[in-house]
Design an enzyme around this catalytic site. Structure first.
Site, PDB file in Angstrom:
ATOM      1  N   HIS A  19       0.674  -1.249  -0.047  1.00 44.25           N
ATOM      2  CA  HIS A  19      -0.038   0.039  -0.048  1.00 44.25           C
ATOM      3  C   HIS A  19       0.926   1.217   0.053  1.00 44.25           C
ATOM      4  O   HIS A  19       0.078   2.401   0.020  1.00 44.25           O
ATOM      5  CB  HIS A  19      -0.892   0.185   1.130  1.00 44.25           C
ATOM      6  CG  HIS A  19      -2.229  -0.781   1.045  1.00 44.25           C
ATOM      7  ND1 HIS A  19      -3.254  -0.402   0.523  1.00 44.25           N
ATOM      8  CD2 HIS A  19      -2.510  -2.151   1.383  1.00 44.25           C
ATOM      9  CE1 HIS A  19      -4.171  -1.306   0.503  1.00 44.25           C
ATOM     10  NE2 HIS A  19      -3.862  -2.389   1.036  1.00 44.25           N
TER      11      HIS A  19
ATOM     12  N   LYS B 139       0.882  14.625   0.808  1.00 49.04           N
ATOM     13  CA  LYS B 139      -0.585  14.895   0.190  1.00 49.04           C
ATOM     14  C   LYS B 139      -0.589  16.600  -0.077  1.00 49.04           C
ATOM     15  O   LYS B 139      -1.548  17.008  -0.759  1.00 49.04           O
ATOM     16  CB  LYS B 139      -1.701  14.533   1.209  1.00 49.04           C
ATOM     17  CG  LYS B 139      -1.791  12.803   1.300  1.00 49.04           C
ATOM     18  CD  LYS B 139      -2.669  12.472   2.316  1.00 49.04           C
ATOM     19  CE  LYS B 139      -2.777  10.894   2.562  1.00 49.04           C
ATOM     20  NZ  LYS B 139      -3.372  10.078   1.580  1.00 49.04           N
TER      21      LYS B 139
ATOM     22  N   THR C 254      -8.673   6.647  -2.734  1.00 51.67           N
ATOM     23  CA  THR C 254      -9.957   6.377  -3.146  1.00 51.67           C
ATOM     24  C   THR C 254     -10.874   7.386  -2.850  1.00 51.67           C
ATOM     25  O   THR C 254     -12.052   7.225  -3.417  1.00 51.67           O
ATOM     26  CB  THR C 254     -10.429   5.149  -2.259  1.00 51.67           C
ATOM     27  OG1 THR C 254     -10.136   5.471  -0.852  1.00 51.67           O
ATOM     28  CG2 THR C 254      -9.584   3.647  -2.624  1.00 51.67           C
TER      29      THR C 254
ATOM     30  N   LYS D  16      -8.814  14.358   3.481  1.00 48.99           N
ATOM     31  CA  LYS D  16      -7.689  13.200   3.653  1.00 48.99           C
ATOM     32  C   LYS D  16      -6.910  13.301   4.964  1.00 48.99           C
ATOM     33  O   LYS D  16      -6.858  14.568   5.464  1.00 48.99           O
ATOM     34  CB  LYS D  16      -7.131  12.816   2.350  1.00 48.99           C
ATOM     35  CG  LYS D  16      -6.254  14.255   1.954  1.00 48.99           C
ATOM     36  CD  LYS D  16      -5.548  13.940   0.668  1.00 48.99           C
ATOM     37  CE  LYS D  16      -6.498  14.080  -0.641  1.00 48.99           C
ATOM     38  NZ  LYS D  16      -6.689  12.906  -1.241  1.00 48.99           N
ATOM     39  N   ARG D  17      -6.078  12.377   5.285  1.00 49.96           N
ATOM     40  CA  ARG D  17      -5.411  12.616   6.207  1.00 49.96           C
ATOM     41  C   ARG D  17      -4.291  13.643   6.093  1.00 49.96           C
ATOM     42  O   ARG D  17      -3.794  13.929   4.816  1.00 49.96           O
ATOM     43  CB  ARG D  17      -4.222  11.396   6.573  1.00 49.96           C
ATOM     44  CG  ARG D  17      -5.125  10.374   7.193  1.00 49.96           C
ATOM     45  CD  ARG D  17      -5.489  10.530   8.662  1.00 49.96           C
ATOM     46  NE  ARG D  17      -4.357  10.750   9.756  1.00 49.96           N
ATOM     47  CZ  ARG D  17      -4.197   9.826  10.647  1.00 49.96           C
ATOM     48  NH1 ARG D  17      -5.001   8.917  10.635  1.00 49.96           N
ATOM     49  NH2 ARG D  17      -3.332  10.090  11.285  1.00 49.96           N
TER      50      ARG D  17
ATOM     51  N   LYS E  68     -14.366   8.821  -4.987  1.00 47.55           N
ATOM     52  CA  LYS E  68     -15.936   9.056  -4.518  1.00 47.55           C
ATOM     53  C   LYS E  68     -16.233  10.356  -5.150  1.00 47.55           C
ATOM     54  O   LYS E  68     -17.398  10.658  -5.454  1.00 47.55           O
ATOM     55  CB  LYS E  68     -15.483   9.044  -2.853  1.00 47.55           C
ATOM     56  CG  LYS E  68     -15.494   7.795  -2.202  1.00 47.55           C
ATOM     57  CD  LYS E  68     -14.755   7.837  -0.847  1.00 47.55           C
ATOM     58  CE  LYS E  68     -14.260   6.609  -0.351  1.00 47.55           C
ATOM     59  NZ  LYS E  68     -13.587   6.740   0.709  1.00 47.55           N
TER      60      LYS E  68
END
Length: 829
Positions: free
Chosen positions: A378, A575, A677, A569-570, A681
């Site tokens: 992952h 990110k 993911t 998101k985290r 969405k």
């Protein structure tokens, strides 16, 4: 501002709600009242909203249980190959509405609750999220369970029943504060304790080699108590099981040690054993080598393997023997999927059972283990890879360390036969990393001990083959696969976006719910003016609804006509919430510079939790909230720009945010986000994506998502960008001079220092390309018709991102089973 319709008001207007089927409204009312009065016996006269929620949950559960028993009986009779999905995280969210949808009960429950004078939406809000995960990894596992049941696979999810899930995030004066998530305080109506299947788990001790083979002795025992949660498939009467283990101390725990008579101390010490399932480690993409975490990892694996072997031995299998004694057929009947390296100990544990307990030869046991297990990788971030110190293994799991050494020796013998004299390669490929301390590389153990290794998006799987595990790929290329992640359309369309669902059903029927590729049919309507208007109306209603939620929860008024620009998101440097933040400040500066110029109004919402020990992530939250504080109170800006930090982002909040988004931010540095993911969405719910060529944003979705953000691979010194781009320089100067933190001018010096001197994730390098891409977004938003056409193209192209497609690929290409469309007869049939 017109008040948005509630779902119950909409219910009166919607004609095509047949999608959720019609149950017996009278029967549901009767059952609801029975549970209210008898299951929830109270000494008080007046029921509370929580009593109503529990009564409804029990009513819906009644419809599950008969199907659950039937499904398990059906598996016993048919004896199919069983799939066991091992994950330290299952981020399930709420269960009530999802169960009603999958059983086709939502309309009937809605009507029954309405007739009883209650509001279904209000009852649904009472349920606690089952937050047993950090983010993507645990949420993926939840989607996979839904798809496995919907595809009729005999599958089990195995994990830990954490007493405290992911912490609740409070924002106080702009800082993140963590609070314990006591999600079980009111009980959990969806789980069933199974004390009859309690199992002993061993820790510590030593290995006794005398007298025929190794024996692990003098161990400390902790009991694993299973709690089962039903997992219903979509309208096929299949109900699978998620089994989560809880740690219990045995009754004689530590009492022997206290023969001096300190009985009270001994009983209090039971907590040490039970701490194993107390709390979820809140790190996402970061390895923290704590002994308690290693205990959790072994605990779930040891309990699960005992359970799998018990079920394998007692299964009905076409002959009269009461138990299976031969393990030859084990890989034909059992598949074990390791969700990342956290359950990697399944490999040495299965070897220990087969060799030490079942007395198989090593080669035979190894063959069975490799054929049974498969591994999903992952992440490629080095700080996320699990590398456990050998001394910790020696103390906690001495026999497993011996087995890992043996696996490693045989593995290295094989490598050196293929590459004689290549010592560097042996060192790179070893399961044991030399150093102080010596460490066990869990990813290498997973690659060596499984028959299939997969990444979770095309670009990620290529990185896995060409860099992370290149040496292993050279030797066994057939082992490596790609399985692009997906999301379940039940939760992420039907449940969270009923308005859009109804619109799609009207146009193309209901089959897309189990075959998301059918959404391609929407392309026929791309020039249909009425359809374009309806799609944009649904989005506007979702935005109105979310605006009024924000007003209620955060006391902020936002412009519902503004562009909803969302990054949830985290919080993590890779990110790049920071890049988003630099864009916000740039917009702010532009508005202040030319206050009379026309700007496309934006509401930028950023949400997500930072790991409690992750200093930079917490500083990023503080920066976002500080910028918001200045921007939101500047009269020059008005409602043209608003910045909101969405507190305590979780599954149930995502279900509200996602349908309301116009723009989805997927801006991780290329090559760092394995898949993502959230991107899927948003795409499915009609948001456009601004993103890097990373994870599943890459060419897999390219033709459907508009132009990607180009990326610079080579990066000159950060000062060059700072010197060359005036807008960037202004932004950085404002942050470092204390413009956004007047009371503490040097508050953000660490952030600025990192960006200027150690910009690992190329925030500066991508600033210009990102800003100009955002300008294109604003220009497109000014043309509502073109924007909506792109939205429809996006929705129509999101078929690939169903977790049903992902799981079908796992089933056929890794587990060797075929999805089934068989509908098990309902309990009343």
């Amino acid at each position: 501002m017109a008040k948005p319709l509630t779902d119950s008001e909409k219910r009166k207007q919607i004609s095509v709600r047949g999608i959720t089927g019609v149950g017996d409204v009278a029967e549901i009312k009767k059952s609801f009242n029975r549970h209210l009065h008898f299951t929830l016996v109270k000494d008080r006269i007046v029921s509370t909203p929580r009593d109503y929620y529990f009564a409804l949950a029990h009513t819906v559960r009644d419809h599950l249980v008969g199907r659950w028993i039937r499904t398990q009986q059906y598996y016993y009779e048919k004896d199919p190959k069983r799939i066991h999905y091992l994950s330290l995280e299952f981020y399930m969210g709420r269960t009530l509405q999802n169960t009603m949808i999958n059983l086709g009960l939502q309309s009937a429950c809605d009507e029954a609750i309405y007739q009883l004078g209650l509001d279904l939406e209000e009852l649904q809000e009472i349920e606690e999220d089952a937050g047993l995960g950090n983010g993507g990894l645990g949420r993926l596992a939840a989607c996979f369970l839904d798809s496995m049941a919907s595809l009729g696979l005999a599958a089990y999810g195995y994990g830990i029943r954490y007493e405290f899930g992911i912490f609740n995030q409070k924002i106080s004066e702009g800082w993140q504060i963590e609070e314990a998530d006591d999600w079980l305080r009111y009980g959990n109506p969806w789980e069933k304790a199974r004390p009859e299947f309690m199992l002993p788990i061993h820790f510590y001790g030593r290995v006794d080699q005398s007298g025929g083979g190794a024996k692990w002795v003098d161990t400390q025992i902790v009991l694993a108590m299973p709690y089962d949660t039903p997992v219903p498939g979509y309208k096929n009467n299949t109900v699978n099981t998620m089994r989560l283990w809880s740690a219990k101390a045995p009754n004689d725990f530590n009492l022997q040690e206290f023969n001096v008579g300190d009985y009270i101390e001994a009983v209090l010490d039971r907590n040490l054993a039970e701490n194993i399932s107390r709390v979820l480690y809140p790190n996402d993409n970061f390895f923290e080598g704590k002994e308690l975490r290693l205990k959790q990892e072994y605990f779930v694996v040891a309990a699960t393997l005992q359970d799998i072997i018990r079920r394998f031995k007692s299964s009905k299998f076409g002959c009269r023997d009461p138990v299976r004694t031969s393990f030859d057929s084990f890989p034909d009947k059992v598949a074990i999927q390791l969700n990342d390296t956290h359950p990697a100990l399944a490999i040495p544990e299965l070897m220990r059972i087969l060799v030490d307990v079942e007395k198989l030869e090593w080669e035979k046991a190894w063959d069975i283990t490799v054929k049974t297990c498969a591994y999903t990788n992952h992440t490629v971030l080095p700080e996320a890879l699990e590398r456990w110190p050998v001394y910790m293994f020696e103390k906690l799991l001495p026999r497993h360390l011996q087995i890992i050494y043996e696996i490693n020796q045989r593995h290295l013998d094989r490598v050196s036969a293929l590459y004689p004299g290549d010592w560097d390669r042996l060192k790179r490929m070893s399961l044991i990393e030399e150093g102080d301390p010596k460490r066990v590389n869990m990813a290498h153990l997973c690659v060596v001990g499984t028959h299939a290794v997969n990444g979770v998006a095309r670009i990620h799987s290529e990185i896995v083959k060409n860099s992370v595990f290149k040496d292993f790929y050279d030797i066994e290329p057939e082992k490596f696969q790609n399985k692009t992640n997906g999301i379940t359309p039940r939760r992420w369309l039907l449940l969270c976006n009923p308005g859009l669902t109804d619109l799609i059903v009207e146009k193309i029927g209901e089959d897309f719910v189990t075959d998301l590729y059918q959404l391609k049919k929407l392309l026929k309507f791309i020039d249909d003016g009425i359809f374009l208007r309806d799609v944009s109306k649904v989005k506007q209603e979702n935005k109105l609804k979310f605006s009024s939620y924000l007003e209620q929860e955060y006391n902020v008024k936002i412009n519902p006509a503004s562009l909803f620009d969302i990054q949830v998101k985290r919080i993590h440097e890779y990110k790049r919430q920071l890049l988003n933040c630099l864009h916000i400040i740039t917009l702010y500066n532009r508005i202040r510079k030319e206050p009379n110029k026309e700007f496309v109004p934006r509401t930028v919402m950023i949400g997500g939790k930072a790991a409690p020990g992750y200093h930079m992530a917490k500083m990023i939250i503080k920066l976002i909230t500080s910028v918001g504080n200045i921007v939101n109170h500047d009269p020059v800006v008005g409602d043209r720009l608003k910045v909101i930090f969405l507190e305590n982002y979780r599954v149930s909040l995502a279900e509200k945010v996602v349908p309301a988004a116009d723009l989805s931010e997927q801006i991780s540095t290329a090559g760092t986000e394995a898949s993502g993911t959230g991107n899927m969405k948003f795409m499915l719910n009609g948001a456009l994506t601004i993103g890097t060529m990373d994870g599943a944003n890459d060419v897999e979705a390219m033709d459907k998502k508009g132009p990607p953000l180009p990326l610079r691979d080579s990066i000159s010194a950060c000062e060059l960008y700072y010197d060359r781009i005036p807008e960037l320089r202004q932004v950085i100067d404002q942050i470092s001079s204390g413009f956004f933190s007047p009371k503490q001018p040097d508050l953000f010096k660490d952030v600025v220092n990192m960006l200027m001197n150690n910009d690992r994730f190329k925030v500066f390098a991508d600033y210009e390309a990102y800003i100009s891409c955002q300008e294109k977004v604003s220009n497109l938003y000014k043309k509502p018709k073109e924007w909506t056409k792109m939205v429809i193209k996006n929705i129509a192209g999101s078929g690939k991102f169903s977790s049903d497609r992902t799981i079908s690929e796992y089933a056929r290409e890794i587990w060797g089973v075929e999805p089934s469309s068989v509908k098990i007869p309902a309990p009343n049939e």
